[in-house]
Enzyme design. Structure first.
Site, short mmCIF file in Angstrom:
data_model
loop_
_atom_site.label_atom_id
_atom_site.label_comp_id
_atom_site.label_asym_id
_atom_site.label_seq_id
_atom_site.Cartn_x
_atom_site.Cartn_y
_atom_site.Cartn_z
N GLU A 261 0.84 -1.20 0.00
CA GLU A 261 0.00 0.00 0.00
C GLU A 261 0.87 1.25 0.00
OE1 GLU A 261 -2.80 -0.28 3.21
OE2 GLU A 261 -3.82 -2.00 2.35
N HIS A 279 -7.87 1.76 1.41
CA HIS A 279 -7.88 1.33 2.81
C HIS A 279 -8.74 2.25 3.67
CE1 HIS A 279 -5.31 -1.17 5.82
NE2 HIS A 279 -6.53 -0.97 6.28
#
Length: 530
Positions: A261, A279
């Site tokens: 990420e 997220h």
């Protein structure tokens, strides 16, 4: 006295500071500025972080006063829990703060996939009107498979049942009774994959679950099926997912979490049958506020020396209200136990008898160990490191429970063996509406004495005039006896006296009294409030 220092290393909601209250010296630091963080940790008693601050072994070593690390969120990838535990530092998080937000985001992904909402919006924003291109499917009478029927899985179940969906689940740790209560049918993983129109994953990330959905699993799914993951990146094999989506092996996917990420170079970004979010599972105002307030309360408990239900490196979990009053009592019994020991402790049995025995009482074992070692070791003893101190000293520890208690509603006992072969025990209970803490047994002698700050325990041969002897000695030294109980097992045999006194007794006076009454044991035990 100076206020404990609480370090806030990342931006948290104003409600977090309010929940901490006025009892702390609250300081701020940029947790991503490593030199500044290490310097600020030098005298901090607690640190509150989110995901950007790394609290590793180096940071913990720099924080000599640190008692608690609080993560305002669920994940703890940025905290070295092992190093914290070894240093006696409690690690807490907010495990339930985002469960509603995560459940709602999951439903949002399912709806977005079913009705092509993101793609339809992008098309319309680009100036085109393609109604027929975005024909979707209803959720009504479809089957959704929940992989992992924990708290979030149960919340999603309730929400999707309201759409008229049939819910099936795979979770090897859920009983059929619990599934029936939720209105869910338990299946094997392969059965779930084959039957479901929508699949949502809610498993922890472990070596066993990493990549649990890969090529073989996609081969079992319907070509019309959609899969969603808002739990942890890596539960789905992303390379296998790309192949399944690209080849239309499945209809679509929704992801909020990724192996790396942000997923800057992921080929998934180029597909039109996938919905991706950055997220956002905990990214609601409500979840952020709940997380901050939750860990602020945990910090207060930790710095007050109390057990914190959300501590991840302490056994016990949520404490039943019926068990909670026994925690300080058990800790004080531990102080009495170690005060009676003349040689090193080799084993400890923590016994819980009565109505609370069938509840979660692991916390009482921790309280007993904390009380015992607070009088034995020089370092700070917490609920975190007390079991480690026992292990390091080769002390075996058992928790024994029995729902039967003949004389008291609940009876708490610490019984142990010493290296010289002797055994000692101390028991206590809570009585009356005020839950008065009392000692009711010492080394087999039945007594009933309220626990006080200063206790004197004496064992001597039972004979006339003994009380007058030690009463005279204490009186002449201006030591006021507030309470007293004498117990014996037979006339003329050994007797045990327990006194509560209003002030500490000098060692030379204790020695004088012991000689005057020829005591086989005379010990003052000073009780520190937990």
């Amino acid at each position: 006295m100076a206020k404990p220092i609480v370090l806030i290393a990342e931006e948290l909601s104003p409600a977090t500071v309010e929940a901490l209250g006025p009892d702390f010296d609250i300081r701020s630091v940029d947790g991503t500025d490593r030199p500044a963080l290490l310097a600020a940790l030098a005298d901090a008693h607690a640190i509150l972080i989110r995901s950007a601050t790394t609290v590793d072994a180096e940071a913990i070593a720099a924080a000599k006063q640190l008692k608690v690390i609080a993560r305002a969120g669920v994940g703890l990838d940025n905290v070295d829990i092992k190093s914290a535990t070894e240093a006696g530092v409690m690690v807490v998080n907010a495990p339930t703060s985002n469960i509603i937000s995560a459940a709602e985001l999951t439903v949002g992904h399912i709806l977005s996939l079913a009705r092509h909402i993101p793609a339809a919006h992008a098309s319309l924003a680009a100036g085109t009107w393609k109604r027929s291109a975005y024909t979707g499917v209803e959720l009504f009478e479809k089957t959704v498979g929940i992989i992992g029927l924990g708290r979030i899985g149960a919340l999603i179940t309730a929400r999707l049942q309201a759409f008229g969906m049939t819910v099936v689940a795979y979770d090897p740790y859920v009983t059929s009774a619990r599934a029936q209560q939720l209105g869910v049918t338990l299946l094997t993983l392969d059965e779930l994959l084959a039957q479901s129109d929508f699949i949502s994953i809610h498993m922890p990330k472990t070596p066993e679950t990493t990549g649990m959905i890969s090529t073989d699993q996609f081969a079992l799914m319907k070509p019309s099926a959609f899969i969603v993951n808002v739990a942890r990146g890596g539960l789905i094999d992303e390379a296998a997912l790309f192949t399944a989506l690209k080849s239309k092996r499945i209809a679509g996917a929704g992801l909020d979490v990724f192996v790396s990420e942000p997923p800057t170079d992921s080929p998934l970004l180029g597909l039109d049958n996938v919905v991706l979010t950055p997220h956002l599972g905990a990214s609601t105002d409500e979840a952020q506020e709940k997380a901050g307030v939750s860990v602020a309360r945990s910090v207060r408990l930790a710095l007050d020396g109390e057990l914190v239900p959300d501590a991840v490196n302490v056994a016990g979990g949520v404490i039943d209200p019926q068990v909670r009053p026994g925690i300080p009592l058990m800790e004080k019994l531990g102080q009495v136990f170690s005060g009676l020991a003349d040689s090193p402790i080799t084993s400890v049995d923590v016994e819980v008898r009565g109505e609370i025995a069938d509840l979660g009482v692991d916390v009482l074992k921790l309280a007993a160990l904390k009380g015992i070692f607070s009088n034995i070791v020089s370092e700070s003893v917490s609920y975190v490191n007390a079991p480690l101190l026992a292990e390091a000293r080769g002390v075996s520890v058992r928790l024994l429970t029995d729902a039967t208690s003949d004389e008291y509603r609940n009876l708490l006992t610490i019984r142990g063996a010493l290296s010289d072969g002797s055994q000692i025990s101390v028991s206590g209970t809570l009585t009356g509406t005020r839950q008065t803490q009392k000692i009711v047994e010492i080394n087999g002698y039945d007594v009933e004495v309220p626990i006080a700050e200063h206790l004197i325990v004496m064992v001597y041969t039972d004979r006339p005039g003994i009380v007058a002897v030690y009463g005279k000695e204490f009186g002449e030294a201006s030591i006021n006896i507030a309470g007293m109980q004498i117990a014996r097992q037979s006339a003329g045999g050994q007797a045990l006296s327990v006194l509560t006194v209003d002030s500490p007794v000098p060692d030379e006076l204790l020695a004088k009294v012991a000689s005057a009454i020829d005591a086989s044991l005379l010990r003052e035990i000073d009780i520190v409030e937990p």
